[in-house]
Design an enzyme around this catalytic site. Structure first.
Site, PDB file in Angstrom:
ATOM      1  N   CYS A   1       0.375  -1.588   0.234  1.00 34.25           N
ATOM      2  CA  CYS A   1      -0.111   0.100  -0.167  1.00 34.25           C
ATOM      3  C   CYS A   1       0.673   1.734   0.099  1.00 34.25           C
ATOM      4  CB  CYS A   1      -1.305  -0.486   1.537  1.00 34.25           C
ATOM      5  SG  CYS A   1      -1.519  -1.216   1.345  1.00 34.25           S
TER       6      CYS A   1
ATOM      7  N   HIS B   1      -2.821   7.028   2.816  1.00 32.56           N
ATOM      8  CA  HIS B   1      -3.781   5.472   1.932  1.00 32.56           C
ATOM      9  C   HIS B   1      -5.046   5.610   3.005  1.00 32.56           C
ATOM     10  CE1 HIS B   1      -4.331   1.679   1.462  1.00 32.56           C
ATOM     11  NE2 HIS B   1      -4.084   0.596   2.600  1.00 32.56           N
TER      12      HIS B   1
ATOM     13  N   ASN C   1     -10.811   0.185   0.958  1.00 33.09           N
ATOM     14  CA  ASN C   1      -8.981   0.471   0.738  1.00 33.09           C
ATOM     15  C   ASN C   1      -8.909  -0.516  -1.237  1.00 33.09           C
ATOM     16  OD1 ASN C   1      -6.415  -0.703   0.723  1.00 33.09           O
ATOM     17  ND2 ASN C   1      -6.883  -1.429   3.227  1.00 33.09           N
TER      18      ASN C   1
HETATM   19  N1  ACO Z   1     -18.813  -6.424  10.816  1.00 34.32           N
HETATM   20  C1  ACO Z   1     -19.092  -6.997  12.069  1.00 34.32           C
HETATM   21  N2  ACO Z   1     -18.167  -7.074  13.212  1.00 34.32           N
HETATM   22  C2  ACO Z   1     -16.749  -7.609  13.145  1.00 34.32           C
HETATM   23  C3  ACO Z   1     -16.937  -7.585  11.329  1.00 34.32           C
HETATM   24  C4  ACO Z   1     -17.122  -7.025  10.205  1.00 34.32           C
HETATM   25  N3  ACO Z   1     -17.304  -6.851   9.509  1.00 34.32           N
HETATM   26  N4  ACO Z   1     -14.931  -7.292  11.637  1.00 34.32           N
HETATM   27  C5  ACO Z   1     -15.088  -7.116  12.739  1.00 34.32           C
HETATM   28  N5  ACO Z   1     -15.986  -7.589  13.672  1.00 34.32           N
HETATM   29  C6  ACO Z   1     -16.263  -7.874  15.297  1.00 34.32           C
HETATM   30  C7  ACO Z   1     -14.608  -8.459  15.719  1.00 34.32           C
HETATM   31  O1  ACO Z   1     -14.916 -10.096  15.261  1.00 34.32           O
HETATM   32  C8  ACO Z   1     -14.832  -8.825  16.641  1.00 34.32           C
HETATM   33  O2  ACO Z   1     -16.071  -8.827  17.638  1.00 34.32           O
HETATM   34  P1  ACO Z   1     -15.446  -9.679  18.959  1.00 34.32           P
HETATM   35  O3  ACO Z   1     -15.001  -8.654  20.139  1.00 34.32           O
HETATM   36  O4  ACO Z   1     -16.821 -10.240  19.055  1.00 34.32           O
HETATM   37  O5  ACO Z   1     -14.119 -10.130  19.365  1.00 34.32           O
HETATM   38  C9  ACO Z   1     -14.975  -6.819  16.917  1.00 34.32           C
HETATM   39  O6  ACO Z   1     -15.557  -6.898  15.921  1.00 34.32           O
HETATM   40  C10 ACO Z   1     -13.740  -5.547  16.859  1.00 34.32           C
HETATM   41  O7  ACO Z   1     -13.102  -6.147  16.189  1.00 34.32           O
HETATM   42  P2  ACO Z   1     -11.640  -5.604  15.450  1.00 34.32           P
HETATM   43  O8  ACO Z   1     -10.599  -6.253  14.899  1.00 34.32           O
HETATM   44  O9  ACO Z   1     -11.065  -5.160  17.410  1.00 34.32           O
HETATM   45  O10 ACO Z   1     -11.884  -4.073  15.063  1.00 34.32           O
HETATM   46  P3  ACO Z   1     -11.504  -2.977  15.416  1.00 34.32           P
HETATM   47  O11 ACO Z   1     -11.735  -1.790  16.034  1.00 34.32           O
HETATM   48  O12 ACO Z   1      -9.644  -3.044  15.436  1.00 34.32           O
HETATM   49  O13 ACO Z   1     -11.456  -2.938  13.372  1.00 34.32           O
HETATM   50  C11 ACO Z   1     -10.088  -2.807  11.310  1.00 34.32           C
HETATM   51  C12 ACO Z   1     -10.979  -3.156  12.490  1.00 34.32           C
HETATM   52  C13 ACO Z   1     -10.919  -1.933  10.426  1.00 34.32           C
HETATM   53  C14 ACO Z   1     -10.097  -3.549  10.523  1.00 34.32           C
HETATM   54  C15 ACO Z   1      -8.964  -2.305  11.688  1.00 34.32           C
HETATM   55  O14 ACO Z   1      -8.740  -2.918  12.738  1.00 34.32           O
HETATM   56  C16 ACO Z   1      -8.516  -1.376  10.673  1.00 34.32           C
HETATM   57  O15 ACO Z   1      -8.719  -0.859  10.624  1.00 34.32           O
HETATM   58  N6  ACO Z   1      -7.085  -2.393  11.251  1.00 34.32           N
HETATM   59  C17 ACO Z   1      -6.382  -1.981   9.881  1.00 34.32           C
HETATM   60  C18 ACO Z   1      -6.081  -2.173   8.630  1.00 34.32           C
HETATM   61  C19 ACO Z   1      -4.869  -1.746   7.844  1.00 34.32           C
HETATM   62  O16 ACO Z   1      -4.498  -0.873   7.325  1.00 34.32           O
HETATM   63  N7  ACO Z   1      -4.515  -2.261   6.266  1.00 34.32           N
HETATM   64  C20 ACO Z   1      -3.844  -1.600   5.615  1.00 34.32           C
HETATM   65  C21 ACO Z   1      -3.354  -2.274   4.617  1.00 34.32           C
HETATM   66  S1  ACO Z   1      -4.096  -3.835   3.977  1.00 34.32           S
HETATM   67  C22 ACO Z   1      -4.153  -3.075   2.687  1.00 34.32           C
HETATM   68  O17 ACO Z   1      -4.268  -2.036   2.683  1.00 34.32           O
HETATM   69  C23 ACO Z   1      -4.414  -3.556   1.306  1.00 34.32           C
END
Ligand code: ACO
Length: 329
Positions: free
Chosen positions: A112, A256, A286
């Site tokens: 990315c 990004h 993304n």
């Molecule tokens: N819908 C509903 N619930 C969900 C979903 C969904 N799509 N996905 C995860 N959950 C749930 C999880 O199971 C978890 O449930 P639990 O608490 O019962 O275990 C809860 O939501 C919280 O999950 P987290 O992973 O803590 O959620 P978070 O607030 O961290 O958000 C996310 C997740 C959006 C993926 C975040 O961590 C993030 O943005 N990470 C960085 C991603 C990134 O920057 N990627 C860039 C590199 S990849 C690329 O660019 C190609």
């Protein structure tokens, strides 16, 4: 010191739009969860368009906007993690499609951070005079490596391509490129297995990359989030400092587009208002290396930038790579 001049930009994204609501039909999720956790609303998903085709369409759009022909391009540089072939490169396929037969070309994989790495690579070739005009294209079909049974990743990714025609200019240019592979296993997608008939041992070299299902993209979202909120401000600060500027001199930051919350946290860390950050994550999701130039082109089309504007592009992603570049419009 010479700067880099963006002569024109262009983009292409598939017409096939997938909404948050559409995801509720295939995984246990909701519009509310996706919107509040990521800022995403829709993504463009390939309806058969390969990466090279999207790249070529974005390239043609940028060339049209620049008012130059494909033959005037000396270097074709494509950033991607989702090429269509192991070989030839997407750059080669683009040359064929658009007729840039005077260009040499290659692909670059910095995940990315690809567009920023690509801009910096282009700048180095421009500086030496090895190229006078570079067509930099970032193109991704993440939908082909997305596991649509995994709600924690599938809602995040989209497809698209964007391009910029680059030449040397008189303004400022500086960059900061970095990589820290300690945690490379938190974000990856594996190529196919080596099943050659002469191997007797199978896979003998465990690499610690164990989370993924098949060849799909694996991401430990929390680990990447932690990395991103530190890496993004650091890259911006370093690039701006190297340019001899302070953060208050910067007109726009194009980050990004991985998650609106990451950008908001970075803005807070940097002490900058959100208005300086250009965002289109709601309409594209993304798109890996394509996300920064898709945003650049959208705002360019709206007439946002004016001569002398100081712009920072900043990315982070698998590798784990992170990078920022400062240039003048
Ligand atoms: N819908 C509903 N619930 C969900 C979903 C969904 N799509 N996905 C995860 N959950 C749930 C999880 O199971 C978890 O449930 P639990 O608490 O019962 O275990 C809860 O939501 C919280 O999950 P987290 O992973 O803590 O959620 P978070 O607030 O961290 O958000 C996310 C997740 C959006 C993926 C975040 O961590 C993030 O943005 N990470 C960085 C991603 C990134 O920057 N990627 C860039 C590199 S990849 C690329 O660019 C190609």
């Amino acid at each position: 010191m010479k700067g880099i001049k963006v002569l024109a930009t262009g983009r292409y994204a598939p017409d096939n739009l997938v909404t948050n609501e559409d995801f509720t039909k295939i995984v246990d999720t909701s519009d509310e969860w996706i919107t509040t956790r990521t800022g995403m609303k829709i993504r463009h998903i390939s309806d058969g368009e390969p990466t090279w085709m999207m790249a070529s369409k974005a390239a043609k759009h940028a060339l049209d906007n620049a008012g130059i022909s494909a033959e005037e391009i000396d270097m074709l540089l494509v950033t991607t993690v989702t090429g269509d072939f192991y070989s030839p490169s997407v750059a080669s396929m683009v040359q064929r499609e658009i007729g840039a037969f005077h260009a040499f070309g290659m692909d670059l994989n910095a995940a990315c951070s690809g567009f920023v790495y690509g801009m910096d690579t282009a700048y180095r070739y421009l500086l030496t005079g090895a190229a006078k005009k570079v067509l930099l294209i970032s193109a991704e079909t993440l939908s082909k490596i997305t596991d649509y049974t995994d709600r924690s990743t599938c809602v995040l990714f989209g497809d698209g391509a964007a391009a910029a025609v680059l030449a040397l200019g008189d303004g400022i240019y500086s960059s900061y490129l970095a990589m820290d592979a300690h945690d490379a296993h938190v974000l990856y997608a594996r190529t196919h297995d080596n099943l050659n008939p002469f191997s007797t041992k199978g896979t003998q070299h465990p690499d610690g990359f164990t989370g993924a299902k098949d060849h799909f993209l694996y991401m430990d979202g929390r680990a990447v989030y932690k990395f991103a909120v530190k890496a993004m401000p650091e890259a911006v600060e370093r690039a701006v400092e190297q340019a001899g500027l302070s953060l208050s001199d910067i007109d726009y930051i194009i980050p990004h587009q991985a998650n609106i919350r990451i950008v908001q946290t970075a803005a807070k860390t940097l002490g900058l208002p959100m208005e300086k950050f250009l965002i289109n994550v709601a309409e594209y999701g993304n798109t890996s290396s394509a996300s920064v130039p898709l945003c650049l082109d959208e705002y360019n089309e709206r007439g946002t930038f004016h001569p002398g504007d100081k712009i920072v592009v900043v990315g982070f992603g698998a590798g784990l790579t992170y990078a920022a570049a400062v240039f003048e419009w």
